[in-house]
Design an enzyme around this catalytic site. Sequence first.
Site, PDB file in Angstrom:
ATOM      1  N   ASP A   1      29.769  38.915  44.686  1.00  0.00           N
ATOM      2  CA  ASP A   1      30.270  38.887  46.064  1.00  0.00           C
ATOM      3  C   ASP A   1      29.328  38.077  46.942  1.00  0.00           C
ATOM      4  O   ASP A   1      28.227  37.704  46.537  1.00  0.00           O
ATOM      5  CB  ASP A   1      30.446  40.302  46.611  1.00  0.00           C
ATOM      6  CG  ASP A   1      29.180  41.141  46.512  1.00  0.00           C
ATOM      7  OD1 ASP A   1      28.086  40.596  46.757  1.00  0.00           O
ATOM      8  OD2 ASP A   1      29.273  42.334  46.186  1.00  0.00           O
TER       9      ASP A   1
ATOM     10  N   LYS B   1      34.973  39.555  46.528  1.00  0.00           N
ATOM     11  CA  LYS B   1      35.696  40.777  46.189  1.00  0.00           C
ATOM     12  C   LYS B   1      36.066  41.518  47.466  1.00  0.00           C
ATOM     13  O   LYS B   1      35.523  41.275  48.538  1.00  0.00           O
ATOM     14  CB  LYS B   1      34.853  41.678  45.292  1.00  0.00           C
ATOM     15  CG  LYS B   1      33.643  42.311  45.978  1.00  0.00           C
ATOM     16  CD  LYS B   1      32.880  43.218  45.046  1.00  0.00           C
ATOM     17  CE  LYS B   1      31.685  43.852  45.776  1.00  0.00           C
ATOM     18  NZ  LYS B   1      30.862  44.695  44.904  1.00  0.00           N
TER      19      LYS B   1
ATOM     20  N   GLY C   1      32.794  48.780  37.778  1.00  0.00           N
ATOM     21  CA  GLY C   1      34.050  48.109  38.053  1.00  0.00           C
ATOM     22  C   GLY C   1      33.897  46.675  38.497  1.00  0.00           C
ATOM     23  O   GLY C   1      34.630  45.784  38.036  1.00  0.00           O
TER      24      GLY C   1
END
Length: 336
Positions: A186, A209, A243
């Site tokens: 990110d 993200k 994740g």
Amino acid sequence: MPNRPKNGPRPHAFQPPQGQLALIAGSANKLLAEKIARELGVSQTPSEAHYFSEGNVFVRVLENVRGRDCYVLQGTHHPVNDNFMELLFWIDALKRASAQQITAVIPFFSYAKGDKKDEPRVSIRARVCADAIEAAGADRCLMMDLHSPQIQGFFQVPVDHLYARYVLCDHIKTLGIKDLVVCSPDIGFAKGASAYANYLGVPVVIGNKTRRNHDEKAEVLELIGDVKGKNVLIVDDFTISGGTLMSMADVLLDRGANDIYAAVSHGVLSKGVAPRIAKSNIKQLFMTDTIEPHNDPLPHNISVVSVARLFAEAIQSIHDRTSISQLFPDGTIGLD
């Protein structure tokens, strides 16, 4: 009564040298404390922590620390609040035992994400924790890879900030991975990824993200940079659910990348995450030993790289009153 000068000192059975280093291990980082003690060439100061059935914790230092330079090693990972309260009690115990200097060595500062008021009616949790650590009596803190480096400004006492990237990168260099590209998952970790890339001497790409709420899995929307035919190292400061790393790995493979690696400073890894990483597209995840695995056995594709020597060198430097900056070989302090 033995004769002594009227205003002279009282005799003591044991008088440790003023400023002698004392390393006290809390419950959270027993294994790391053993490694640091070996690197320092010292014995851990005897101590005990007892948790009662209702949740209270009792801590006690079992050796005289009056006038000594004390380092209490206690991370604040799961169980977060138990470990944080234990840290405060260790600091208080050492203060009341007349330690000369108390350094809180916190490998992972879990409330570091609470560094700002970005929603209405929320607490700036990192600031509350900083105030509590100071109120308990810490003279300084030693931490690794804070989620937000500006948290150092929440403290009135000195904070020495260590970076795991040097240890992780040195390990990755030994693997001889060809055509390597560093990837930030990110925008927030873009500077950190650039520091990794600079140290490794490779290019960097940036992901983007989004996450709608605190519990929702992050979704990678786009990738800035070319990874076709490259081996990619995803880097981040910590992972809880895995994740973001696994989603990023999927996107990178879709963009034509070859092998996907990942490196994080702190492997928080909630329950069930390690088995999912084992089945993911991540060939190897590198993480440090700032947190002891407590939920699942680590699979074949998760490697632990020790930061014990770096912490030992930092502790020795603080004890000797020398500069911590000598521990950063590329001089990129503050890039992340």
